[in-house]
Structure formats: structure tokens, C-alpha cells
Design a protein around this motif. Structure first.
Motif, PDB file in Angstrom:
ATOM      1  N   LYS A 122       0.827  -1.216   0.000  1.00  0.00           N
ATOM      2  CA  LYS A 122       0.000   0.000   0.000  1.00  0.00           C
ATOM      3  C   LYS A 122       0.859   1.265   0.000  1.00  0.00           C
ATOM      4  O   LYS A 122       0.429   2.314  -0.487  1.00  0.00           O
ATOM      5  N   GLN A 171      -9.534  -6.838   1.073  1.00  0.00           N
ATOM      6  CA  GLN A 171     -10.215  -6.581  -0.196  1.00  0.00           C
ATOM      7  C   GLN A 171     -11.366  -5.579  -0.035  1.00  0.00           C
ATOM      8  O   GLN A 171     -11.704  -4.864  -0.991  1.00  0.00           O
ATOM      9  N   THR A 187     -11.412  -2.824   1.596  1.00  0.00           N
ATOM     10  CA  THR A 187     -10.974  -1.423   1.615  1.00  0.00           C
ATOM     11  C   THR A 187      -9.845  -1.131   0.640  1.00  0.00           C
ATOM     12  O   THR A 187      -9.362  -0.002   0.576  1.00  0.00           O
ATOM     13  N   TRP A 188      -9.401  -2.121  -0.119  1.00  0.00           N
ATOM     14  CA  TRP A 188      -8.245  -1.971  -1.012  1.00  0.00           C
ATOM     15  C   TRP A 188      -8.678  -1.254  -2.293  1.00  0.00           C
ATOM     16  O   TRP A 188      -9.562  -1.706  -3.003  1.00  0.00           O
ATOM     17  N   THR A 189      -8.033  -0.136  -2.610  1.00  0.00           N
ATOM     18  CA  THR A 189      -8.396   0.658  -3.784  1.00  0.00           C
ATOM     19  C   THR A 189      -7.221   0.944  -4.719  1.00  0.00           C
ATOM     20  O   THR A 189      -7.422   1.514  -5.798  1.00  0.00           O
ATOM     21  N   CYS A 238      -5.182  -1.043  -6.516  1.00  0.00           N
ATOM     22  CA  CYS A 238      -5.100  -1.864  -7.716  1.00  0.00           C
ATOM     23  C   CYS A 238      -5.897  -3.135  -7.439  1.00  0.00           C
ATOM     24  O   CYS A 238      -6.337  -3.353  -6.303  1.00  0.00           O
TER      25      CYS A 238
END
Length: 354
Positions: free
Chosen positions: A25, A56, A58-60, A62
């Protein structure tokens, strides 16, 4: 189109995965690079999938993808990552590798600048949980720990005549070239769970790329931190570790040798291994019982010497099993797991009747 895929291979990595993902990140990457992260779960039983699902949500940055590979073994997990990846380049991280904030950018730029490179590694800095044993620097490259500032091509000069290649930790590969020139399955499966007797799958694969005429490099601008726990310095572990590396030597040594020349080269390798073994015993025999590094080096030499016999024995055993299965009546060919279940059921029945 995806330019770069980061592939994380995990086995029971629920405790370490968050630190790797947090490091990803924090990557400083050009907006022009399209990248993704793939997590290959090699049949974990510790809730690794729950950690991935949580990230997943909160992952933005890629795409963050999860893949389960039920066949245990480092080569199975690596191959699954290669098949699933969509990037031109794939960078591999093990569950004890923490990438620096510039790792992806440095890897992608190096790949673009070296179009004939099929693979390259980078610097691997140790983070020791405890102080390593005396003389540890002699075996550190196997762990691996790699710290050097010069750019190196392993397929030119004197290195082209050797089997020297970068380690698998932090390795970056050109996906399409790997698919075309690295056979599957490899003869070496890599570590399976806690087993270490089939190590060397990354070396075997890279030697196939070298054999095909592609370049293999070391990029000093790529940095990862290798988490090395204290138990990896224990005598029992190090002897098992180097035993596995030694047993893989025959396979890796023969990759680039023409088949008809192999008998002669086996004799030459065995003669050289014997010479090294005798010299090592003369120099270190008095303190082998207390010097774990010297004992590990001795184990590597012994296992390297025995590696042809180990490989031939494994091949003969495999051929016997194949022939037995071929001539077995069709009706008698039951899957091993079915036979195991029947045996377990019969055992339970007998125990209940006692």
C-alpha cells in the motif's frame, strides 16, 4: 492491460500477510504503471483467506486477487501465480519478504530498460530476530541474504559458465518467456509445508531460461527485507535446509548439459565434491560439533555428492509405480485417497469390535 503483477506465495501466513500488504500500500509508483496483487494461498489452514477478504473490502490501489492452490509445493504455487497473473512482468514475494516503497517501480523500470532480460533479482536485506551464529556470512547467500551495489548479468562473462542465478525471493520474471521456456512440472517441487528435501526449484527454472539464451540480471535498486526468525539458526534446521539444497544439485547441474555428456560431467562433479569434502573435513573437523556453520557446509557437500544417487533412486521408484499402474487391471485402479478411506474405515470397524 496490466504491466506488473505482484505475486505473494503463502502457506499459513495469516500473521505476516498484513505487513506485506501494508508495504505494498505504501508503494511509490508512477500513475502510468498498471499493476495488481495476487495472493496464492498454498492450502493454508490458519485463516489466511479471512485476512485477504478483510483487506479486499478497503483496497483501492489496484486489483487485489486471491487464489487457492491446493497442491502443496513452492513450484505449484509459483506456477499458479504465473497462470493467474495478467501482468507482463511478475514480481514474487515470499511470506517473509517485505518490499521497500520503491520495489515495484524499480523492478518495472529495470525490465523496460533490459528487454532481453527474462528474470532478475535484487538486494535482500536481513532482519534478524536474534544474532546469527559465528561465521554466518559464509552461508548467508543461501538463506538468502544478498547485499551488493553493482548491476550484474549472470549470463555473460565467467558467470555464464556457472549455475549462479539470483534467489527466488523478490525475483521478477517476464511472464510470456517463462511460459514458453520453463517446463512444467519442474523436477524439483520446492519446499512442501515444512519439508525441505526438494529445494532448488527456482534455480532449476532460471537455468532453463539461461539455456534458452535469455538474460538473467541482478538489479541493486530493488530492495526487500527478509524476516529471519531465530529458529532458522538452529542446528537441526540448518542441517535439514542444506541437506535439501545438496540433494537438488544433480538436477540443477544437468539442466544446461547435453544428455550424452552427462555421465562424464557427473563423474567430474562427484570428484570435485569429494575433493571439497575432504578439504573441509581437514580444516574444520575439530569443531564441527560446536560450529553450526561448518556443520551446515559439511552437510551441503555430503548431500551434493549423494545427489545423483538420490535422483536416480527417485526416478526408478517413479518408473516402477508407473509400470505397476499400467499393468494393473482397470477395475483394480482405485484412487489412493479412496483406498485410504477404506483402510481407515476397516481399521475403525476392527477397533470398535475389540
Amino acid at each position: 492491460m496490466i504491466d506488473f503483477s505482484v505475486a505473494i506465495r503463502l502457506y499459513n501466513g495469516a500473521l505476516v500477510l498484513p505487513r506485506i500488504l501494508e508495504a505494498l500500500k505504501a508503494q511509490v509508483i508512477s500513475d502510468s504503471i498498471n499493476w495488481e496483487v495476487i495472493i496464492v494461498d498454498n492450502n493454508s489452514v490458519d485463516g489466511t483467506v479471512d485476512i485477504v477478504r478483510e483487506y479486499q473490502q478497503t483496497w483501492t490501489l489496484c486489483p487485489l486477487r486471491y487464489v487457492l492452490e491446493t497442491r502443496q509445493g513452492a513450484s505449484f504455487a509459483r506456477n499458479r501465480a504465473i497462470l493467474e497473473a495478467r501482468g507482463t512482468w511478475i514480481g514474487f514475494l515470499d511470506d517473509d519478504n517485505i518490499p521497500a516503497s520503491t520495489w515495484v517501480q524499480a523492478a518495472y523500470e529495470f525490465g523496460c530498460a533490459h528487454p532481453q532480460a527474462a528474470a532478475f533479482g535484487g538486494q535482500i536485506h536481513p532482519n534478524y530476530e536474534m544474532t546469527p551464529p559465528a561465521n554466518f556470512e559464509r552461508i548467508a547467500p543461501f538463506i538468502p541474504v544478498v547485499e551488493r551495489d553493482e548491476t550484474i548479468c549472470f549470463t555473460t562473462g565467467w558467470r555464464a559458465m556457472s549455475n549462479l542465478v539470483p534467489p527466488g525471493a523478490g525475483l521478477v520474471i517476464l511472464r510470456q518467456v517463462w511460459l514458453e521456456y520453463v517446463p512444467y512440472p519442474l523436477r524439483l517441487r520446492g519446499p512442501v509445508g515444512d519439508a525441505l528435501h526438494l529445494k532448488g526449484e527456482d534455480v532449476e527454472a532460471l537455468l532453463y531460461l539461461k539455456k534458452a539464451g535469455w538474460e538473467i540480471w541482478f538489479n541493486p535498486l530493488m530492495h526487500i527485507e527478509h524476516q529471519i526468525p531465530g529458529w532458522r539458526f538452529e542446528r537441526r534446521y540448518l542441517l535439514r535446509f542444506f541437506h535439501g539444497i545438496g540433494l537438488s544439485k544433480y538436477v540443477t547441474r544437468m539442466v544446461c548439459i547435453t544428455p550424452w555428456k552427462r555421465p562424464l560431467w557427473v563423474l567430474l562433479f562427484m570428484a570435485n565434491d569429494s575433493r571439497k569434502l575432504l578439504l573441509h573435513l581437514v580444516k574444520h573437523y575439530r569443531h564441527l560439533h560446536r560450529d553450526v556453520v561448518s556443520a551446515a557446509e559439511l552437510q551441503l557437500l555430503i548431500s551434493s555428492l549423494l545427489s545423483p544417487f538420490y535422483t536416480w533412486q527417485k526416478s526408478l521408484s517413479g518408473n516402477r509405480e508407473t509400470l505397476a499402474a499400467r499393468f494393473q487391471p482397470t477395475n483394480d485402479r482405485k484412487p489412493k485417497n479412496d483406498l485410504t478411506k477404506q483402510s481407515t474405515a476397516l481399521s475403525n470397524c476392527l477397533n470398535s469390535n475389540k
